[in-house]
Design a protein around this motif. Structure first.
Motif, PDB file in Angstrom:
ATOM      1  N   ALA A 159     -13.026  -2.483  -5.431  1.00  9.71           N
ATOM      2  CA  ALA A 159     -13.006  -1.672  -4.189  1.00  9.71           C
ATOM      3  C   ALA A 159     -11.484  -1.157  -3.952  1.00  9.71           C
ATOM      4  O   ALA A 159     -11.430  -0.132  -3.196  1.00  9.71           O
ATOM      5  N   ARG A 160     -10.462  -1.875  -4.254  1.00 16.10           N
ATOM      6  CA  ARG A 160      -9.048  -1.727  -4.096  1.00 16.10           C
ATOM      7  C   ARG A 160      -8.026  -1.820  -5.084  1.00 16.10           C
ATOM      8  O   ARG A 160      -8.219  -2.810  -5.764  1.00 16.10           O
ATOM      9  N   ILE A 161      -7.199  -1.153  -5.319  1.00 21.51           N
ATOM     10  CA  ILE A 161      -6.210  -1.132  -6.267  1.00 21.51           C
ATOM     11  C   ILE A 161      -4.659  -0.687  -5.597  1.00 21.51           C
ATOM     12  O   ILE A 161      -4.886   0.176  -5.134  1.00 21.51           O
ATOM     13  N   VAL A 162      -3.880  -1.482  -5.626  1.00 18.99           N
ATOM     14  CA  VAL A 162      -2.370  -1.471  -5.053  1.00 18.99           C
ATOM     15  C   VAL A 162      -1.772  -1.116  -6.186  1.00 18.99           C
ATOM     16  O   VAL A 162      -1.491  -2.437  -7.066  1.00 18.99           O
ATOM     17  N   CYS A 163      -0.974  -0.091  -6.371  1.00 19.69           N
ATOM     18  CA  CYS A 163       0.010  -0.024  -7.610  1.00 19.69           C
ATOM     19  C   CYS A 163       1.262   0.420  -7.108  1.00 19.69           C
ATOM     20  O   CYS A 163       1.311   1.050  -6.026  1.00 19.69           O
ATOM     21  N   VAL A 164       2.291   0.100  -7.923  1.00 18.30           N
ATOM     22  CA  VAL A 164       3.632   0.559  -7.770  1.00 18.30           C
ATOM     23  C   VAL A 164       3.776   1.874  -8.558  1.00 18.30           C
ATOM     24  O   VAL A 164       3.719   2.088  -9.802  1.00 18.30           O
ATOM     25  N   THR A 165       4.281   3.012  -7.747  1.00 15.65           N
ATOM     26  CA  THR A 165       4.376   4.345  -8.391  1.00 15.65           C
ATOM     27  C   THR A 165       5.754   4.101  -9.322  1.00 15.65           C
ATOM     28  O   THR A 165       6.696   3.562  -9.109  1.00 15.65           O
ATOM     29  N   SER A 166       5.779   5.248 -10.214  1.00 14.55           N
ATOM     30  CA  SER A 166       7.149   5.206 -11.270  1.00 14.55           C
ATOM     31  C   SER A 166       7.809   6.371 -10.805  1.00 14.55           C
ATOM     32  O   SER A 166       7.271   7.315  -9.989  1.00 14.55           O
ATOM     33  N   PRO A 167       9.209   6.457 -11.232  1.00 15.12           N
ATOM     34  CA  PRO A 167       9.760   7.588 -10.891  1.00 15.12           C
ATOM     35  C   PRO A 167       9.379   9.019 -11.439  1.00 15.12           C
ATOM     36  O   PRO A 167       8.599   8.897 -12.504  1.00 15.12           O
ATOM     37  N   ALA A 168       9.589  10.058 -10.608  1.00 15.50           N
ATOM     38  CA  ALA A 168       8.927  11.422 -10.959  1.00 15.50           C
ATOM     39  C   ALA A 168      10.148  12.295 -10.230  1.00 15.50           C
ATOM     40  O   ALA A 168      10.605  12.006  -9.198  1.00 15.50           O
ATOM     41  N   PRO A 169      10.368  13.676 -10.678  1.00 19.58           N
ATOM     42  CA  PRO A 169      11.152  14.545  -9.927  1.00 19.58           C
ATOM     43  C   PRO A 169      10.608  14.967  -8.815  1.00 19.58           C
ATOM     44  O   PRO A 169       9.287  14.820  -8.592  1.00 19.58           O
ATOM     45  N   LYS A 170      11.390  15.311  -7.959  1.00 18.57           N
ATOM     46  CA  LYS A 170      10.830  15.526  -6.498  1.00 18.57           C
ATOM     47  C   LYS A 170      10.072  16.782  -6.450  1.00 18.57           C
ATOM     48  O   LYS A 170      10.386  17.629  -7.383  1.00 18.57           O
ATOM     49  N   GLY A 171       9.154  16.622  -6.004  1.00 20.83           N
ATOM     50  CA  GLY A 171       8.330  18.029  -5.795  1.00 20.83           C
ATOM     51  C   GLY A 171       6.896  17.710  -6.860  1.00 20.83           C
ATOM     52  O   GLY A 171       6.034  18.541  -6.802  1.00 20.83           O
ATOM     53  N   THR A 172       6.974  16.801  -7.505  1.00 17.74           N
ATOM     54  CA  THR A 172       6.081  16.698  -8.325  1.00 17.74           C
ATOM     55  C   THR A 172       4.655  16.205  -7.430  1.00 17.74           C
ATOM     56  O   THR A 172       4.904  15.412  -6.564  1.00 17.74           O
ATOM     57  N   THR A 173       3.625  16.947  -7.766  1.00 15.70           N
ATOM     58  CA  THR A 173       2.353  16.572  -6.987  1.00 15.70           C
ATOM     59  C   THR A 173       0.971  16.362  -7.814  1.00 15.70           C
ATOM     60  O   THR A 173       0.939  17.214  -8.999  1.00 15.70           O
ATOM     61  N   GLY A 174       0.139  15.836  -7.509  1.00 15.95           N
ATOM     62  CA  GLY A 174      -1.037  15.856  -8.166  1.00 15.95           C
ATOM     63  C   GLY A 174      -2.116  14.653  -7.508  1.00 15.95           C
ATOM     64  O   GLY A 174      -1.646  14.025  -6.878  1.00 15.95           O
ATOM     65  N   PHE A 189      -0.927  13.336  -4.181  1.00 16.86           N
ATOM     66  CA  PHE A 189       0.160  12.731  -3.873  1.00 16.86           C
ATOM     67  C   PHE A 189       1.461  13.376  -4.238  1.00 16.86           C
ATOM     68  O   PHE A 189       1.458  14.028  -5.378  1.00 16.86           O
ATOM     69  N   THR A 190       2.454  13.461  -3.439  1.00 22.36           N
ATOM     70  CA  THR A 190       3.377  14.383  -3.492  1.00 22.36           C
ATOM     71  C   THR A 190       4.767  13.325  -3.638  1.00 22.36           C
ATOM     72  O   THR A 190       5.151  12.329  -2.903  1.00 22.36           O
ATOM     73  N   TYR A 191       5.746  13.759  -4.444  1.00 24.60           N
ATOM     74  CA  TYR A 191       6.847  13.052  -4.471  1.00 24.60           C
ATOM     75  C   TYR A 191       8.103  14.031  -3.775  1.00 24.60           C
ATOM     76  O   TYR A 191       8.235  15.195  -4.377  1.00 24.60           O
ATOM     77  N   GLN A 192       8.536  13.573  -2.846  1.00 23.18           N
ATOM     78  CA  GLN A 192       9.317  14.274  -1.918  1.00 23.18           C
ATOM     79  C   GLN A 192      10.616  13.163  -1.771  1.00 23.18           C
ATOM     80  O   GLN A 192      10.654  12.085  -1.672  1.00 23.18           O
ATOM     81  N   ASP A 193      11.792  14.089  -1.569  1.00 27.21           N
ATOM     82  CA  ASP A 193      13.046  13.572  -1.351  1.00 27.21           C
ATOM     83  C   ASP A 193      13.334  13.200   0.268  1.00 27.21           C
ATOM     84  O   ASP A 193      13.766  14.614   0.617  1.00 27.21           O
ATOM     85  N   PRO A 194      13.453  12.230   0.715  1.00 22.72           N
ATOM     86  CA  PRO A 194      13.951  12.165   2.222  1.00 22.72           C
ATOM     87  C   PRO A 194      15.495  12.176   2.455  1.00 22.72           C
ATOM     88  O   PRO A 194      16.231  11.952   1.454  1.00 22.72           O
ATOM     89  N   ILE A 195      15.775  13.197   3.319  1.00 23.91           N
ATOM     90  CA  ILE A 195      17.307  13.491   3.638  1.00 23.91           C
ATOM     91  C   ILE A 195      17.338  13.236   4.949  1.00 23.91           C
ATOM     92  O   ILE A 195      16.910  13.447   5.860  1.00 23.91           O
ATOM     93  N   LEU A 196      18.692  12.428   5.156  1.00 19.28           N
ATOM     94  CA  LEU A 196      19.212  11.857   6.485  1.00 19.28           C
ATOM     95  C   LEU A 196      20.435  13.061   6.989  1.00 19.28           C
ATOM     96  O   LEU A 196      21.121  13.107   6.008  1.00 19.28           O
ATOM     97  N   LEU A 197      20.252  13.570   7.946  1.00 23.70           N
ATOM     98  CA  LEU A 197      21.113  14.456   8.459  1.00 23.70           C
ATOM     99  C   LEU A 197      21.960  14.156   9.750  1.00 23.70           C
ATOM    100  O   LEU A 197      23.254  14.292   9.282  1.00 23.70           O
ATOM    101  N   GLY A 212      10.446   6.351  -7.258  1.00 23.46           N
ATOM    102  CA  GLY A 212       9.124   5.589  -7.434  1.00 23.46           C
ATOM    103  C   GLY A 212       9.320   4.187  -6.493  1.00 23.46           C
ATOM    104  O   GLY A 212      10.164   4.095  -5.538  1.00 23.46           O
ATOM    105  N   GLY A 213       8.621   3.248  -7.125  1.00 25.58           N
ATOM    106  CA  GLY A 213       8.624   1.851  -6.648  1.00 25.58           C
ATOM    107  C   GLY A 213       7.850   1.680  -5.129  1.00 25.58           C
ATOM    108  O   GLY A 213       8.037   0.697  -4.689  1.00 25.58           O
ATOM    109  N   LEU A 214       7.078   2.684  -4.775  1.00 26.20           N
ATOM    110  CA  LEU A 214       6.358   2.689  -3.786  1.00 26.20           C
ATOM    111  C   LEU A 214       5.057   2.048  -3.868  1.00 26.20           C
ATOM    112  O   LEU A 214       4.369   2.274  -4.865  1.00 26.20           O
ATOM    113  N   ALA A 215       4.297   1.252  -3.086  1.00 24.30           N
ATOM    114  CA  ALA A 215       3.219   0.471  -2.986  1.00 24.30           C
ATOM    115  C   ALA A 215       2.049   1.433  -2.579  1.00 24.30           C
ATOM    116  O   ALA A 215       2.107   1.836  -1.504  1.00 24.30           O
TER     117      ALA A 215
END
Length: 2027
Positions: free
Chosen positions: A1009-1024, A1042-1050, A969-972
């Protein structure tokens, strides 16, 4: 009738104007000019003869005639005179008035201000007394004025044009300037002329003084036969002095040995005295124009004496002392007989050069430069002093002058109490410094030197020598009584003289200037010292000498730019002007330019110490020109601390109403005090009024209102200049304003009352009449509102004005709804009892709306005004519209607005697009969402009651961003849509994202006209979807999910980069496109991301890091962070570049650049870039800035070739390929046409390295693209298989090498064999290639040079004849048919013409033979050409820099002076054992001979006499010339002078014959002297510049010769440039490498470890002697040849195995002898293998005849002769080829069949086919030949001063003899320098190097020298088939070399001339290089032997010369002969 005061005042003005005309030298404007002085300041009438009308002038005491007012221009003066005459006309028309008056013309005419008189007028008795005071009145304009004015103007003469104070004469050069005291006449001495000028430089008289027949080598003569060399000679003036006592002008020229003449001072054309037959005692001035002569006319009892000082110049000047006292009167004027002379032993040793001469009341001073005797070679500055009454120069004393840190003195001036000197400073004396030497200290230093020399033997208290007797005289410092200096203040016969002080007088520079100073003058005025400095560029600098601080306060260009100002810089008798002399003109310049400063400020800011502001005269003047300067506050000087221009400090009042007159008081501090009858007056613009002065306060009356100009539009006042005047001079000036209250209220419409009473002026408001007035002028019974400036009044200020205070309601008015406005008013009690109506006015856009209003009074002075109710509909819909509003009373009487008032109209429908916006509007507006009809936001009462919507519709979500986010979470998250709540409270807990709450940010919320909110934590793969649920309404749901996805650095690539940053880093992973705020970091440094971010990759660029090391890579996705800990990024050290080559490319680019360095593989994308400065059109078509964005999945685009940078630069780049960590391969960027490269650099990520830093200082250079000519102009080029293609072009190798050029013929390659500047040779494929593109049948010839692709046309191969394809039967049949046909034809032909048949048969035979011969020649030529291509190698890498073996200077001069004399050119003087007793007198005699040679007359007589002797051979002449060069080497200046004199004689001789033959050969002594002189002067140039390329050429020649076989008997070689030395045989040879044992262990076994093996390259065909020479060359590399062992003292020993030692020799028992021919042994004969070990051993026995013929000393460096081919018993030697001629007895039959076949083939071969070897040799050596010629002929470095000096002298000779043919001058310069010196050096390098020059090398050098000779000729270089091969070789290069010679001569001619002093200084330095006294005696001994041979003839010649008789030269030579030959002389 008596004149009125007005008339007299007008005359006074006219008089002043006339005086100004006089001061500007426009005196013709004044008709009474002749009597001006007589009547100035008096009250007398002028005579009728001087005035065109009968008037009288009255002048007051304030008129002042000593000053000079500012000079008006001619047009301004004419206008002023016209005005003054109109004044007279007006006064005449006005009649006599009893009082004085001020005259002003009406406004339509020009106004004239006439000043009141300074006091009572004193009228002559005829006019009657009238002295009463007068007041200003007006006078009308007379109708007769214009007519009378016209008459008076016609009586005035026209004004002449302004004349400049300058004098010049066409084609005349000025030399000197003199000024006569008293009258101030100016005298100019010029070449061939004397000019007499008035003080204003008007020509008064001219005297012609030349040209005359004369020669500097002859004493003055009457009969031209006495001087055969005399010719028409210009007479430059050398001395010009004025004798005031005798009223004579003394003029001395350079002709007739510098004799003088006297002319009448009043008329120089009258000659008073000229010596007809002057003696040598009357030779005064120097007879050369470059040598200065200075002099003084000094008073003596009863007579004037002439003191003259001069330098050494020309022939016959050696006996004239440098300083003499001469008489001006008497039987022999200008004679020094019986008077003082400065006796000098040898003036050339000191070489005095005089700068200036001065005199004061007691002494005369001479400033000069000289060097010491032989011990002191450098020059120093001196000043000498003699007493004025000392006619014998007993009082002569000189002391050195030293200006700290500066050079020699260049100019001087004796100012009162100070000697000023300008000294040279800076590099090469291009700057100057000014030093001041107090005269008291100077005299004290001289007195100290005189006292020490009189009383202490010249020794100071410390015992050191501080004074001496100089100039080589016999007098010495003595010890006389201590009172001797006082007893003999000017010396006596027994006192020592001339005295020279050793202690210099020191001074520090007062001033530094950037140009050399050539003249000084000084002036002391008003207690201040001002110096005037003239420089060598024609500029005059004025310097204020203010104690120890000096400054240049003014500089001006006087003479022509580049023309030096003459030392004769004179101040006129009045000290007001300066006379400046240059070679072309004389200028009269004011010493102070005070009149040019128009006002006090500019006068004081100029900082001219001679100028100040004269207050009462109102002009900038010198102090003496300001009559009252001595009084306080009268004259302002810029250097006084409290000097400030007068100004009006305050005004009371500061302004005044224009409607009334009043008094104004000015406060002017430091106001000058006037006399009792003088006064000030004030000028308000054009209006004058008298002033009353009380201390610093001045009271004046203002003008009446009708005399004031109108106010400017838009203003309420007019500002005039208020000047406090004295007569017509403005003392102080300020501005004064006259205001108009009636105009004040018109400027402020909104509040006229407030504007009136609040203005700057004292204005009051009348409310009832609405007027703004001054004073108390409101109508009676009307109240007055007073100004705020009034005191003690209640009704004042803007607060009591009737005014509208503001709106009572409402402030907000809805659009479309009827509203009634109310306004609060105050102070309407002023209108009580006066009924009137009121109106409200609204200023709507585009419309002014009027509403009736009513007044409702409330308590006190307040009230309300109600406007009529009204609906408002503005023309444009706006959310809120402020509308200004005001109130009027009655007919337009506006009430003041206390502040800006406006009503706000608002429209609910605007800005509220949806329900939430409408409900969120301000509640006070009453806006409601109305669903009636079209839903909209309306004012509440406008909406029907049932249509009001209290609840808003469901929220609508249009877009969300971003669509993904990390599980943490924590995304604007940004939500855009409509009806998203009325305020933040509606949405605070209303948002969910994929079922998870999202917290809105209040700071970023926008209503609905506009709402800017900060997302809450959620399991990856959560979408809706996103939901917004506003209370009481259904939720709004988004279409996007909106989809919760886990970025991975390889991983990341690359994993390392330089610490400077700039690495393009790619981070690989999954789901990297998560969130919208992504940032990357490498360690603690950010890594800026390159957009866009892709799902699987992020690209960023690293930032600089402090040092190397590892850093963890992390990526931040909003509040989430991912790190790549497994593979950190490693910062490495920055890459280093150590080398880059090549450093040149064509503009087309594409050349491969190899860059070497360290850590180069850490760079991601190295670039080679160039910054270009482009023209405007190039920028317009240039590249745009590069867009670095890319698409995901798309390959990375390469960087653009060129991008536009900020600032207008263009950057072109190429990407380099990384070959390894130490090597980059870059292609040079292409450069557009018209662009100029500014910087070439490497971009290694963030590291930028300039190309010059990478290449060791070599800048990268772009060359023009090459141009290639098409192969064929018509059709395809034809090519035979096996032939070499020659392509012509221009600039082919300037930017590329042959290895980089690719040439294609179709799909085949043409191998490039060589590449020159103009030719490309390539070897095409043997088989016919196919066309590359298939579109053409023939293959194209294409040349690829980097990026340049040049197509030169198609190529067609010529097919070889194919074998017949016919069957045998057909061939037989065809043959039979042809035979029958041929037989028939032959039969017919035989019958027709028998002889024709025979001729045709012979012709066909010749054709067949020629065809066979052509095929054979072609094959051999192709073979030789292949050898040429394969042997073109770079020699510079093989020529090791082992040091250049230069000869020392002594050996060099001996070889040059005495060629062919071996190493001992001079024999010792004393050889026999019995010579001891004879040695001393001989040495004395030779020493006296050396001294006698210093007599120029003796030396020239000796040379001419010897050359006249028939038995004096050419060899004797050269030998004597060299002996003289050696004997006079320590006096090169003298030798140079002798050489110049002899060259002048030689030129005069050849001019009458054929001038082009001069200096062609060395037939005279002067030609050999010139050769020796050049050899001495150019030795340093040889060592430092030309020696290295010449030595490299020699090494290259020897190297190339040694690579091929050389016949030891015939001397012919395979590799040569000389066709006569060409070995024309094919020789099979093989190169070998021998290992030579060197060292202490070389004598043991071959395996000795202490010996060194030196590899040596030899050929198996070399003889043993040739091998020994090559071994010695390799072993003793770097050792001078004279220090090496001789090749004939050593044997060559071959060591094979452990004990196998074999001594090799050219001849032994194994030598092959056949048919009387013995072949010399070679390595091939002994079968010595490659790599064999050899050793040089001492020769123990004579090895036979060959050794005998070769054994001779080579220490002299001469060539070794070839082997003789004859031997005893008829046996002949041969090496590679046998001699062409055999003795008859030796012709025997050859037994070998193979040998006979070889001889037959050799006889058939054409020898010329081997000439291609010459081309091969020439091409190989071309670079070294070019370098040598370039070093000789290049002017990129400074040309040796001797060359410039010699060429200038030859130019002078040509000009002197009238030779205008440039070819002749070219031949002279070529013969004197290039052919005489450089060709000799090229042919004989052993003259400068310690080397051995073989015959083959000598032959090649002869060809190169001949090429140099051909390049120096001016005739066209034509070659043909019959031209020698040597000329054909360099036929292409000779035109280029000719251009180099022409450019060399041109550049030398355009360079700055070499001065006499610079050349003498250089020669003095060279003179010390040869200090061997014994050799000098030996040279004198041999020189005397030649004198002895022709002793009688020389004695006779000396005795016949009259000057020689006077100098007793014959007697001195006889004394020398007696000493040398031990004889008793008869003298």
């Amino acid at each position: 009738m008596p004149a009125s005061p007005g008339v007299r005042l007008c005359w006074r003005l006219c008089w002043r104007l006339c005086w100004r005309a006089w001061d500007t030298e426009q005196l013709w404007a004044c008709p009474w000019r002749a009597h001006m002085h007589s009547y100035a300041g008096s009250g007398l009438s002028l005579p009728a003869s001087s005035v065109p009308f009968s008037v009288a002038l009255g002048l007051g005491s304030g008129g002042g005639w000593s000053e000079s007012p500012p000079r008006p221009t001619g047009s301004a003066l004419l206008a002023s005179l016209s005005l003054c005459l109109s004044c007279l006309v007006t006064e005449a028309a006005a009649g006599a008035v009893g009082q004085g008056l001020l005259l002003m013309a009406p406004r339509r005419e020009a106004a004239i201000r006439l000043l009141p008189p300074a006091g009572p007028w004193e009228l002559p008795p005829a006019w009657g007394p009238n002295g009463s005071k007068w007041a200003p009145v007006m006078a009308p304009w007379s109708p007769f004025g214009p007519h009378l004015l016209l008459v008076l103007l016609l009586l005035c003469p026209p004004l002449p044009p302004t004349q400049a104070h300058r004098f010049s004469a066409l084609n005349t050069t000025f030399n000197h300037l003199a000024l006569a005291p008293g009258r101030g006449t100016v005298y100019v001495g010029a070449v061939n002329r004397l000019f007499q000028l008035s003080p204003e430089l008007q020509l008064e008289a001219v005297a012609v003084t030349g040209p005359i027949f004369d020669s500097p080598d002859c004493v003055p003569f009457r009969d031209p036969a006495e001087c055969p060399q005399a010719q028409l000679t210009d007479n430059a003036n050398q001395l010009l002095l004025v004798s005031s006592r005798a009223r004579e002008l003394v003029a001395c020229g350079q002709v007739r040995q510098g004799v003088c003449e006297k002319r009448r001072l009043e008329d120089v054309s009258q000659l008073l005295y000229q010596a007809e037959d002057p003696g040598d005692g009357q030779f005064v001035a120097a007879n050369a124009p470059g040598v200065a002569t200075v002099g003084l006319v000094v008073p003596a009892p009863g007579r004037d004496l002439l003191l003259v000082a001069r330098g050494l110049a020309g022939k016959l000047s050696g006996g004239v002392p440098p300083l003499t006292v001469r008489q001006l009167a008497g039987p022999q004027p200008f004679s020094s007989e019986g008077l003082g002379r400065l006796v000098v032993g040898d003036l050339s040793d000191y070489n005095n050069s005089y700068v200036a001469a001065f005199a004061n009341a007691r002494s005369a001073y001479f400033v000069f430069r000289r060097r010491g005797a032989r011990a002191q070679a450098e020059y120093r500055s001196y000043v000498a002093r003699v007493c004025l009454g000392d006619a014998n120069l007993y009082s002569y004393v000189e002391v050195p002058l030293h200006c700290h840190g500066q050079g020699l003195i260049q100019a001087a001036f004796l100012a009162p109490g100070t000697l000023l000197g300008a000294f040279a400073t800076g590099p090469k004396g291009t700057q100057a410094a000014l030093c001041a030497f107090p005269l008291a200290e100077l005299d004290g230093s001289m007195e100290q030197a005189r006292r020490l020399c009189y009383t202490a033997g010249g020794r100071g208290p410390s015992g050191t020598e501080e004074a001496t007797v100089e100039y080589g005289v016999t007098s010495r410092c003595v010890t006389l009584p201590p009172d001797s200096p006082e007893s003999y203040p000017c010396g006596d016969e027994h006192t020592p003289s001339p005295i020279a002080g050793r202690q210099p007088l020191e001074a520090r520079p007062l001033l530094q200037l950037g140009q050399p100073i050539s003249a000084i003058a000084a002036l002391q005025a008003d207690g201040h010292m001002v110096a005037f400095l003239g420089d060598t560029q024609g500029q005059l600098h004025k310097v204020f000498l203010n104690g120890s601080q000096s400054q240049v306060y003014h500089s001006q260009q006087v003479g022509p730019p580049g023309s030096a100002i003459s030392p004769d810089l004179l101040v006129d008798n009045s000290s007001s002007h300066l006379y400046v002399l240059t070679a072309q003109q004389v200028d009269r310049v004011p010493v102070a330019a005070c009149p040019q400063f128009p006002d006090c400020t500019s006068c004081l800011q100029a900082r001219d110490p001679l100028c100040g502001w004269c207050i009462l005269q109102g002009r900038c003047t010198r102090k003496g020109q300001c009559a009252r300067a001595a009084q306080p506050n009268q004259w302002l000087w810029s250097y006084e601390e409290d000097s400030r221009c007068l100004r009006v400090q305050s005004l009371l009042p500061a302004h005044h109403p224009r409607q009334e007159q009043g008094q104004v008081t000015l406060s002017v501090p430091r106001l000058p005090t006037l006399a009792m009858d003088e006064y000030f007056h004030c000028a308000f613009g054009d209006y004058d009024s008298l002033a009353q002065v009380e201390g610093p306060h001045v009271a004046c009356v203002t003008p009446p209102h009708d005399q004031l100009p109108l106010n400017p539009p838009g203003t309420d006042h007019v500002t005039l200049s208020l000047a406090l005047m004295f007569e017509d001079v403005a003392i102080a000036v300020t501005n004064f304003s006259f205001y108009d209250c009636s105009a004040v209220h018109a400027l402020e419409v909104a509040a006229p009352c407030r504007a009136c009473v609040s203005s700057l002026w004292r204005c009051h408001w009348c409310p009832q009449s609405s007027r703004c007035v001054y004073g108390e002028h409101c109508p009676e019974g009307e109240r007055t509102i007073y100004s705020t400036q009034e005191v003690d009044v209640q009704m004042r200020g803007p607060g009591v004005c009737p005014q509208v205070e503001g709106l009572a309601g409402p402030l907000l008015v809805p659009v479309g709804w009827e509203s009634r406005l109310a306004l609060r008013v105050r102070n309407l009690q002023h209108f009580r009892g006066l009924p009137a109506s009121y109106h409200c006015w609204l200023e709507l856009p585009g419309e002014l709306q009027r509403l009736p209003a009513s007044l409702e009074e409330t308590a006190g002075d307040a009230g309300l005004v109600y406007c009529q109710a009204q609906q408002f509909h503005p023309p444009m819909a706006q959310r809120e519209l402020p509308v200004p509003i005001y109130v009027t009373r009655g007919e337009g009487q506006r009430l003041d607005n206390a502040r800006p008032l406006h009503v706000t109209l608002y429209d609910c429908a605007v800005g509220h697009p949806d329900c939430s916006h409408c409900q969120a509007a301000n509640g006070s507006l009453g806006c409601l969402w109305c669903s009636h009809g079209q839903p909209a936001c309306l004012y509440g009462p406008l909406c029907p009651p049932g249509a009001v919507e209290l609840l808003c519709p469901t929220p609508t979500i249009d877009m969300i961003e971003p669509l993904t986010g990390p599980p943490e979470g924590g995304l604007a998250l940004t939500i855009l849509g409509s009806n998203l709540g009325r305020d933040f409270a509606d949405v605070q807990d209303a948002v969910s994202v994929a079922g998870q709450p999202c917290n809105p940010d209040p700071a970023l919320y926008r209503t609905s006209a506009r709402i800017v909110c900060v997302t809450s934590p959620a399991p990856k793969g959560t979408t809706g979807p996103i939901q917004v649920a506003i209370k009481s309404r259904p939720p709004g749901i988004s279409i996007q999910h909106f989809t919760y996805q886990d970025p991975i650095l390889l991983s990341l690539s690359p994993q390392r980069g330089p610490q400077a940053g700039g690495t393009q880093l790619t981070i690989h992973g999954q789901h990297l496109q998560t969130g919208g705020n992504i940032s990357a970091f490498v360690g603690s440094q950010s890594c800026p991301i390159q957009e866009p971010v892709c799902p699987e990759a992020i690209v960023c660029h690293t930032m600089p890091q402090a040092g190397p090391g590892e850093a963890v890579v992390r990526v931040v996705f909003g509040q989430a962070q991912r790190t790549l800990g497994a593979s950190p990024f490693r910062y490495t050290a920055n890459p280093q570049l150590t080398a880059a080559e090549p450093s040149v490319s064509f503009r087309g680019g594409g050349r491969l650049i190899r860059v070497r360095g360290q850590d180069l593989d850490v760079v991601r994308q190295p670039l080679l870039s160039v910054w270009l400065e482009t023209a405007a059109e190039a920028q317009a078509t240039g590249a745009q800035p590069q867009d670095l964005r890319r698409g995901c999945g798309a390959p990375a685009e390469p960087p653009q070739a060129c991008v536009q940078l900020e600032g207008g630069l263009l950057q072109c780049s190429t990407v380099c390929s990384i070959n390894s960590s130490s090597l980059l391969l870059c292609r040079s960027p292409a450069v557009p046409d018209g662009a100029r490269p500014q910087r070439v650099f490497f971009s290694l990520d963030n590291v930028r390295v300039d190309f010059a830093n990478a290449s060791g200082g070599q800048d990268f250079l772009y060359q023009p693209n090459p141009r290639l000519a098409p192969l064929s102009r018509k059709g395809p080029a034809r090519l035979k298989p096996g032939n070499v293609l020659d392509v012509e072009g221009e600039g082919l190798n300037l930017g590329i090498s042959k290895e980089e050029v690719r040439v294609h013929i179709g799909d085949g390659e043409c191998l490039v064999k060589t590449l020159t500047l103009t030719h490309l040779y390539c070897e095409p494929p043997l088989r016919v290639p196919q066309a590359a593109n298939g579109s053409s049948a023939l293959p194209q010839f294409v040349v690829q040079m980097g990026n340049l692709r040049l197509a030169l046309g198609p190529v067609q191969y010529e097919a070889e004849p194919a074998p017949p394809a016919f069957p045998v039967e057909a061939q037989v049949g065809l043959g039979m048919g042809v035979a029958v046909l041929t037989a028939a034809v032959l039969l017919l032909t035989l019958m027709y013409r028998h002889k024709s048949k025979q001729a045709l048969r012979d012709y066909q035979k010749v054709l067949v033979q020629l065809e066979n011969l052509e095929i054979g020649v072609g094959d051999q030529c192709r073979k030789e050409f292949t050898d040429l291509m394969t042997e073109m190698t770079d020699l510079s890498s093989d020529l090791e820099a082992s040091g250049i073996p230069f000869l020392d200077y002594r050996t060099y001069t001996e070889r040059v002076f005495f060629p062919g004399h071996g190493s001992c050119p001079l024999q010792p003087v004393f050889e026999g054992p019995g010579e001891e007793g004879h040695r001393v007198p001989v040495r004395q005699g030779l020493t006296q001979l050396s001294n006698l040679l210093n007599s120029k007359l003796f030396l020239l007589t000796l040379i001419h006499t010897l050359e006249e002797q028939p038995s004096f051979s050419q060899r004797d002449r050269c030998h004597v010339a060299s002996l003289l060069s050696l004997a006079l080497h320590s006096k090169l200046e003298y030798l140079t002078d002798i050489m110049k004199t002899l060259l002048g004689d030689l030129a005069a001789h050849y001019v009458h014959k054929n001038p082009k033959l001069m200096l062609r050969r060395t037939e005279t002594m002067v030609e050999k002297l010139l050769t020796n002189w050049l050899s001495i002067c150019l030795y340093t140039f040889l060592r430092e510049v030309a020696g290295e390329p010449l030595y490299m050429l020699l090494r290259a020649i020897q190297y190339q010769v040694d690579k091929g076989p050389v016949d030891a008997v015939t001397g012919k070689a395979k590799r040569t440039l000389n066709d006569s030395r060409l070995l024309r045989e094919d020789m099979d040879f093989r190169p070998l490498t021998l290992m030579v044992l060197v060292g202490p262990g070389a004598g043991g076994t071959s395996g000795s470890s202490s010996a060194q093996h030196v590899p040596t390259r030899v050929l198996d065909t070399d003889t043993i002697t040739q091998v020994k020479e090559k071994v010695l060359e390799q072993v003793y590399k770097g050792t001078p040849f004279s220090q090496r062992p001789s090749v004939h003292t050593l044997d060559l020993e071959w060591r094979s195995g452990l004990a196998g030692h074999l001594t090799l020799s050219d001849e032994d028992l194994t030598s092959v002898t056949q048919n009387h021919w013995k072949r010399l042994n070679t390595l091939q004969h002994y079968k010595v293998p490659d790599g064999a070990t050899v050793r040089l051993i001492p020769q123990l026995h004579n090895g036979g005849a060959v050794s005998q013929s070769l054994a001779q000393s080579c220490s002299s460096g001469e060539n070794i002769p070839m082997l003789e081919d004859g031997e005893e018993s008829g046996v002949r030697l041969w090496h590679l080829v046998k001699g062409t001629e055999e003795p008859e007895g030796n012709k025997v039959r050859r037994s070998s069949l193979r040998e006979r076949e070889r001889e037959r083939a050799r006889a058939k071969a054409i020898p010329e086919i081997y000439l291609t070897r010459l081309l091969s040799m020439k091409g190989t050596l071309q670079k070294f030949v070019d370098d040598t010629f370039q070093a000789i002929l290049s002017v990129n470095r400074p040309v040796p001063i001797a060359v410039k000096y010699l060429f200038d002298f030859l130019d002078e000779l040509a000009e002197k003899h009238g030779i205008e043919d440039p070819e002749t001058l070219h031949i002279w310069k070529t013969n004197s320098l290039l052919l005489r010196f450089w060709v000799n050096t090229l042919k004989n390098p052993q003259l400068i190097f310690d080397i051995r020059v073989s015959d083959n090398v000598d032959a090649i050098l002869a060809v190169i020298a001949q090429t140099f000779i051909d390049s120096c000729t001016v005739s066209e270089h034509k070659v043909g088939r019959d031209s020698p091969v040597n000329k054909l070789l360099y036929a292409r290069e000779i035109p280029r070399y000719k251009q180099m010679v022409e450019r060399y001569y041109s550049d030398i001619r355009q360079s700055s001339p070499a001065s006499y002093q610079e050349m003498n200084s250089a020669l003095a330095e060279l003179s010390g290089n040869y200090t061997s006294a014994p050799h000098c005696l030996e040279a004198l001994q041999e020189l005397y032997n030649h004198i002895h041979r022709y002793y009688d003839q020389i004695i006779n010649a000396l005795e016949e010369d009259p000057v020689g008789q006077k100098m007793q030269l014959a007697c001195r030579l006889q004394q020398i002969a007696a000493l040398v030959e031990n004889k008793v002389t008869d003298l």
